[in-house]
Design a protein around this motif. Structure first.
Motif, PDB file in Angstrom:
ATOM      1  N   ALA A   2      42.756  41.693  32.618  1.00  0.00           N
ATOM      2  CA  ALA A   2      43.619  40.768  31.895  1.00  0.00           C
ATOM      3  C   ALA A   2      43.919  39.530  32.752  1.00  0.00           C
ATOM      4  O   ALA A   2      44.182  39.647  33.945  1.00  0.00           O
ATOM      5  CB  ALA A   2      44.922  41.472  31.542  1.00  0.00           C
ATOM      6  N   GLU A   3      43.872  38.392  32.096  1.00  0.00           N
ATOM      7  CA  GLU A   3      44.163  37.150  32.796  1.00  0.00           C
ATOM      8  C   GLU A   3      45.658  36.880  32.806  1.00  0.00           C
ATOM      9  O   GLU A   3      46.396  37.333  31.940  1.00  0.00           O
ATOM     10  CB  GLU A   3      43.447  35.996  32.099  1.00  0.00           C
ATOM     11  N   THR A   4      46.073  36.097  33.767  1.00  0.00           N
ATOM     12  CA  THR A   4      47.470  35.665  33.843  1.00  0.00           C
ATOM     13  C   THR A   4      47.487  34.137  33.882  1.00  0.00           C
ATOM     14  O   THR A   4      46.435  33.490  33.919  1.00  0.00           O
ATOM     15  CB  THR A   4      48.135  36.193  35.134  1.00  0.00           C
ATOM     16  N   ILE A   5      48.687  33.611  33.956  1.00  0.00           N
ATOM     17  CA  ILE A   5      48.856  32.155  34.055  1.00  0.00           C
ATOM     18  C   ILE A   5      48.166  31.614  35.323  1.00  0.00           C
ATOM     19  O   ILE A   5      47.745  30.457  35.358  1.00  0.00           O
ATOM     20  CB  ILE A   5      50.362  31.821  34.027  1.00  0.00           C
ATOM     21  N   PHE A   6      48.019  32.459  36.335  1.00  0.00           N
ATOM     22  CA  PHE A   6      47.380  31.986  37.573  1.00  0.00           C
ATOM     23  C   PHE A   6      45.889  31.680  37.346  1.00  0.00           C
ATOM     24  O   PHE A   6      45.341  30.791  38.005  1.00  0.00           O
ATOM     25  CB  PHE A   6      47.560  32.998  38.708  1.00  0.00           C
ATOM     26  N   SER A   7      45.232  32.389  36.421  1.00  0.00           N
ATOM     27  CA  SER A   7      43.835  32.059  36.114  1.00  0.00           C
ATOM     28  C   SER A   7      43.738  30.655  35.532  1.00  0.00           C
ATOM     29  O   SER A   7      42.787  29.919  35.817  1.00  0.00           O
ATOM     30  CB  SER A   7      43.254  33.071  35.123  1.00  0.00           C
ATOM     31  N   ILE A  45      39.447  35.206  42.665  1.00  0.00           N
ATOM     32  CA  ILE A  45      39.039  36.318  41.806  1.00  0.00           C
ATOM     33  C   ILE A  45      40.292  37.074  41.360  1.00  0.00           C
ATOM     34  O   ILE A  45      41.315  37.052  42.043  1.00  0.00           O
ATOM     35  CB  ILE A  45      38.054  37.293  42.503  1.00  0.00           C
ATOM     36  N   VAL A  46      40.177  37.740  40.194  1.00  0.00           N
ATOM     37  CA  VAL A  46      41.336  38.461  39.658  1.00  0.00           C
ATOM     38  C   VAL A  46      41.414  39.847  40.300  1.00  0.00           C
ATOM     39  O   VAL A  46      40.543  40.687  40.102  1.00  0.00           O
ATOM     40  CB  VAL A  46      41.262  38.581  38.123  1.00  0.00           C
ATOM     41  N   ILE A  47      42.475  40.039  41.079  1.00  0.00           N
ATOM     42  CA  ILE A  47      42.839  41.356  41.619  1.00  0.00           C
ATOM     43  C   ILE A  47      44.302  41.511  41.206  1.00  0.00           C
ATOM     44  O   ILE A  47      45.137  40.712  41.622  1.00  0.00           O
ATOM     45  CB  ILE A  47      42.712  41.398  43.161  1.00  0.00           C
ATOM     46  N   VAL A  50      48.337  44.735  44.844  1.00  0.00           N
ATOM     47  CA  VAL A  50      47.952  45.218  46.181  1.00  0.00           C
ATOM     48  C   VAL A  50      47.249  46.571  46.069  1.00  0.00           C
ATOM     49  O   VAL A  50      46.374  46.895  46.879  1.00  0.00           O
ATOM     50  CB  VAL A  50      49.214  45.329  47.079  1.00  0.00           C
ATOM     51  N   SER A  51      47.584  47.356  45.036  1.00  0.00           N
ATOM     52  CA  SER A  51      46.982  48.688  44.890  1.00  0.00           C
ATOM     53  C   SER A  51      45.466  48.629  44.704  1.00  0.00           C
ATOM     54  O   SER A  51      44.770  49.603  44.998  1.00  0.00           O
ATOM     55  CB  SER A  51      47.588  49.429  43.694  1.00  0.00           C
ATOM     56  N   GLU A  52      44.964  47.501  44.188  1.00  0.00           N
ATOM     57  CA  GLU A  52      43.512  47.386  43.985  1.00  0.00           C
ATOM     58  C   GLU A  52      42.822  46.814  45.228  1.00  0.00           C
ATOM     59  O   GLU A  52      41.599  46.583  45.214  1.00  0.00           O
ATOM     60  CB  GLU A  52      43.194  46.479  42.785  1.00  0.00           C
ATOM     61  N   HIS A  99      48.472  38.995  39.149  1.00  0.00           N
ATOM     62  CA  HIS A  99      47.321  38.397  39.844  1.00  0.00           C
ATOM     63  C   HIS A  99      47.785  38.330  41.297  1.00  0.00           C
ATOM     64  O   HIS A  99      48.779  37.640  41.592  1.00  0.00           O
ATOM     65  CB  HIS A  99      47.015  36.999  39.280  1.00  0.00           C
ATOM     66  N   LEU A 100      47.099  39.053  42.168  1.00  0.00           N
ATOM     67  CA  LEU A 100      47.525  39.171  43.564  1.00  0.00           C
ATOM     68  C   LEU A 100      47.996  37.833  44.128  1.00  0.00           C
ATOM     69  O   LEU A 100      47.323  36.816  43.948  1.00  0.00           O
ATOM     70  CB  LEU A 100      46.331  39.674  44.400  1.00  0.00           C
ATOM     71  N   HIS A 101      49.138  37.833  44.786  1.00  0.00           N
ATOM     72  CA  HIS A 101      49.604  36.608  45.430  1.00  0.00           C
ATOM     73  C   HIS A 101      50.478  36.938  46.621  1.00  0.00           C
ATOM     74  O   HIS A 101      51.152  37.968  46.664  1.00  0.00           O
ATOM     75  CB  HIS A 101      50.368  35.711  44.453  1.00  0.00           C
TER      76      HIS A 101
END
Ligand code: AMP
Length: 115
Positions: A2-7, A45-47, A50-52, A99-101
């Motif tokens: 799933a995409e977020t606003i960060f994409s 890239i979409v991660i 942190v668990s992924e 989205h990892l940040h």
């Protein structure tokens, strides 16, 4: 995934105040800053969380995120006094955007424990 606003920020479909960019990493100023300097450092890239992340698979990417944090900290003049790097993970960690940040926070004395 799933995409977020960060994409959308990565694709420049919505505006952001960019602080740093290279092939793998983007950094931009947080829209709701919690400190005089508050920058989000994200992988392109979409991660989701942190668990992924895996140390073996993502070591280089994490290294680039740390390098970006140090570069921005210097540019923002907070490298000598210090700063805080935070990665919130899922609900109990206070993560809102999946989205990892990494938050780079500085320009004031941070307190501990965090809220
Ligand atoms: P977290 O709670 O760790 O998931 O952090 C998400 C962060 O993204 C929050 O600090 C938000 O203020 C920030 N944020 C959400 N939307 C935007 C946006 N469009 N531009 C910049 N920062 C954003």
């Amino acid at each position: 995934m799933a995409e977020t606003i960060f994409s959308k920020i990565i694709r420049k479909e919505i505006p952001a105040k960019i602080a740093f960019e290279n092939e793998h990493v983007l950094a931009f100023h947080d829209i709701n800053p919690q400190a005089p300097v508050h920058v989000l450092i994200i992988p392109k890239i979409v991660i989701p969380t942190v668990s992924e992340l895996s140390g073996k698979e993502h070591a280089a990417l994490l290294g680039e995120m740390i390098d970006a944090a140090n570069t921005i900290a210097k540019e923002q003049g907070i490298d000598e006094k210090g700063f805080r790097l935070v990665m919130n993970c899922k609900a109990d960690g206070g993560q809102d955007v999946y989205h990892l940040h990494m938050h780079l926070l500085g320009g004031r004395k941070m307190t501990w424990p965090p809220g």
